[in-house]
Scaffold this active site. Structure first.
Site, PDB file in Angstrom:
ATOM      1  N   LYS A  15      90.813 -65.743 -51.099  1.00 50.67           N
ATOM      2  CA  LYS A  15      89.702 -66.412 -50.446  1.00 50.67           C
ATOM      3  C   LYS A  15      88.701 -66.797 -51.524  1.00 50.67           C
ATOM      4  CE  LYS A  15      86.790 -65.885 -46.412  1.00 50.67           C
ATOM      5  NZ  LYS A  15      86.922 -67.312 -46.122  1.00 50.67           N
ATOM      6  N   LYS A  17      85.075 -69.512 -52.330  1.00 49.24           N
ATOM      7  CA  LYS A  17      83.784 -69.847 -51.752  1.00 49.24           C
ATOM      8  C   LYS A  17      83.963 -70.744 -50.529  1.00 49.24           C
ATOM      9  CE  LYS A  17      79.512 -70.149 -54.289  1.00 49.24           C
ATOM     10  NZ  LYS A  17      79.188 -70.419 -55.683  1.00 49.24           N
ATOM     11  N   GLY A  19      87.326 -72.213 -49.371  1.00 54.61           N
ATOM     12  CA  GLY A  19      88.569 -72.232 -48.624  1.00 54.61           C
ATOM     13  C   GLY A  19      89.274 -70.895 -48.559  1.00 54.61           C
ATOM     14  N   SER A  20      90.277 -70.855 -47.701  1.00 54.58           N
ATOM     15  CA  SER A  20      91.167 -69.709 -47.662  1.00 54.58           C
ATOM     16  C   SER A  20      92.542 -70.192 -48.088  1.00 54.58           C
ATOM     17  CB  SER A  20      91.254 -69.145 -46.249  1.00 54.58           C
ATOM     18  OG  SER A  20      89.982 -68.684 -45.857  1.00 54.58           O
ATOM     19  N   VAL A  21      93.271 -69.331 -48.773  1.00 53.22           N
ATOM     20  CA  VAL A  21      94.589 -69.712 -49.261  1.00 53.22           C
ATOM     21  C   VAL A  21      95.636 -68.802 -48.625  1.00 53.22           C
ATOM     22  CG1 VAL A  21      96.026 -70.024 -51.303  1.00 53.22           C
ATOM     23  CG2 VAL A  21      93.586 -70.570 -51.414  1.00 53.22           C
ATOM     24  N   LYS A  36      96.034 -74.120 -49.431  1.00 55.47           N
ATOM     25  CA  LYS A  36      94.573 -73.961 -49.444  1.00 55.47           C
ATOM     26  C   LYS A  36      93.986 -74.781 -48.311  1.00 55.47           C
ATOM     27  CE  LYS A  36      90.615 -74.394 -52.631  1.00 55.47           C
ATOM     28  NZ  LYS A  36      90.254 -74.609 -54.054  1.00 55.47           N
ATOM     29  N   ASP A 124      84.806 -74.682 -63.939  1.00 52.75           N
ATOM     30  CA  ASP A 124      84.841 -73.360 -63.298  1.00 52.75           C
ATOM     31  C   ASP A 124      85.929 -72.485 -63.920  1.00 52.75           C
ATOM     32  OD1 ASP A 124      83.843 -71.471 -61.557  1.00 52.75           O
ATOM     33  OD2 ASP A 124      84.800 -72.295 -59.763  1.00 52.75           O
TER      34      ASP A 124
END
Ligand code: ADP
Ligand code: MG
Ligand code: MG
Length: 263
Positions: A15, A17, A19-21, A36, A124
């Site tokens: 998880k 910021k 999305g969830s994968v 994702k 990032d």
């Protein structure tokens, strides 16, 4: 097609910021992927997809397989990195040997060099966004903050993770070399097991990033070679023009690795 038509969805892989994968498996081929899922209304999804497609020519970049859209979300079906995140391996390992650090760092520099050559700043770079394949090869992931810039163009605006952010990102314009700094923060963590810049508050951390001098005389550096320390110094320099590029880093790390490989 809806994603459910083509894939069997599985458990959560991670998880972030936005999305969830999730793990997913192709109904046609049986091959597993990572999906994702990003909520709609996120303008940046298109940019993330576009950049991943733009960078598809390098084995060190997570491959985007296909994209689905439904009423609520976008689903990015990506190559599965079943070795997990580098951050988790680092937490287990504590501190890497110089040889292993050099190998990981060299692979990271190869992929960063590719991104930079392709006109992309990742913005990032951190071990949460570096994934591992089943055989332990690194894959750069999460292009959610990445930007394409033309030659000589610069970016502004704070982006990235506080501990990894380059000093020039805090104060003004920046470009590709911001990624090199972040990678240097990572190299520091690999070599000695701790982050170079820390603070009790965000302000204190940013102050450290802007002005704290690294102390290579401290205990933890005693077992690290001068070659590696010199490299880190050339990366974690606040003078952006003096900071080395990915290409220059590669010339050195390749040397370091070969030197280290000699018994
Ligand atoms: P965010 O932009 O929200 O940070 P990421 O793209 O970094 O999202 O993904 C969040 C987490 O999901 C990662 O840290 C990782 O644990 C997991 N993950 C992402 N992509 C993959 C993948 N291709 N294979 C395996 N796990 C993944
Ligand atoms: Mg991420
Ligand atoms: Mg992201």
């Amino acid at each position: 097609n809806k994603i459910e038509d083509d894939y069997v969805m599985g458990g959560a892989l991670g998880k972030g910021k936005f999305g969830s994968v999730f793990l997913c498996r192709s109904k046609v081929t049986g091959v597993e992927f990572a999906c994702k899922t990003l909520p709609k209304g996120e303008e940046t999804v298109h940019k993330e997809v576009e950049i991943m497609q733009h960078l598809s020519g390098h084995p060190g970049v997570v491959t985007l397989h296909s994209v689905y859209e439904d009423a609520e979300s976008f689903h990015l079906v990506m190559e599965l990195c079943s070795g997990g995140r580098l951050i988790d391996e680092m937490t287990k390992e504590g501190r890497y040997s110089e040889h292993k650090s050099a190998n990981i760092f060299k692979d990271l520099m190869l992929v960063i060099q590719y991104c930079h050559d392709m006109g992309v700043v990742h913005r990032d770079i951190k071990p949460e966004n570096i994934l591992l394949t089943a055989s332990g090869k690194i894959k750069l992931a999460d292009f959610g903050l990445a930007m394409r810039i033309a030659n000589g163009q610069s970016l502004s605006g704070l982006a990235g993770s506080p501990a990894y952010v380059a000093p020039e990102v805090l104060t003004g314009d920046y470009g590709q070399k911001a990624d090199i700094w972040s990678a240097g923060v990572l190299l520091h963590a690999l070599l000695v097991g701790v982050l170079p810049f820390q603070g009790d508050s965000l302000d204190a951390l940013f102050e450290a990033i802007k002005s704290m001098q690294l102390d290579f005389h401290s205990e933890k550096w005693q077992s690290v070679s001068k070659l590696a320390r010199d490299l880190l110094e050339r990366i974690l320099t606040r003078d952006v023009a003096a900071r080395i590029t990915a290409e220059e880093v590669l010339k050195r790390t390749l040397k370091t690795v070969s030197v280290r490989l000699k018994p």
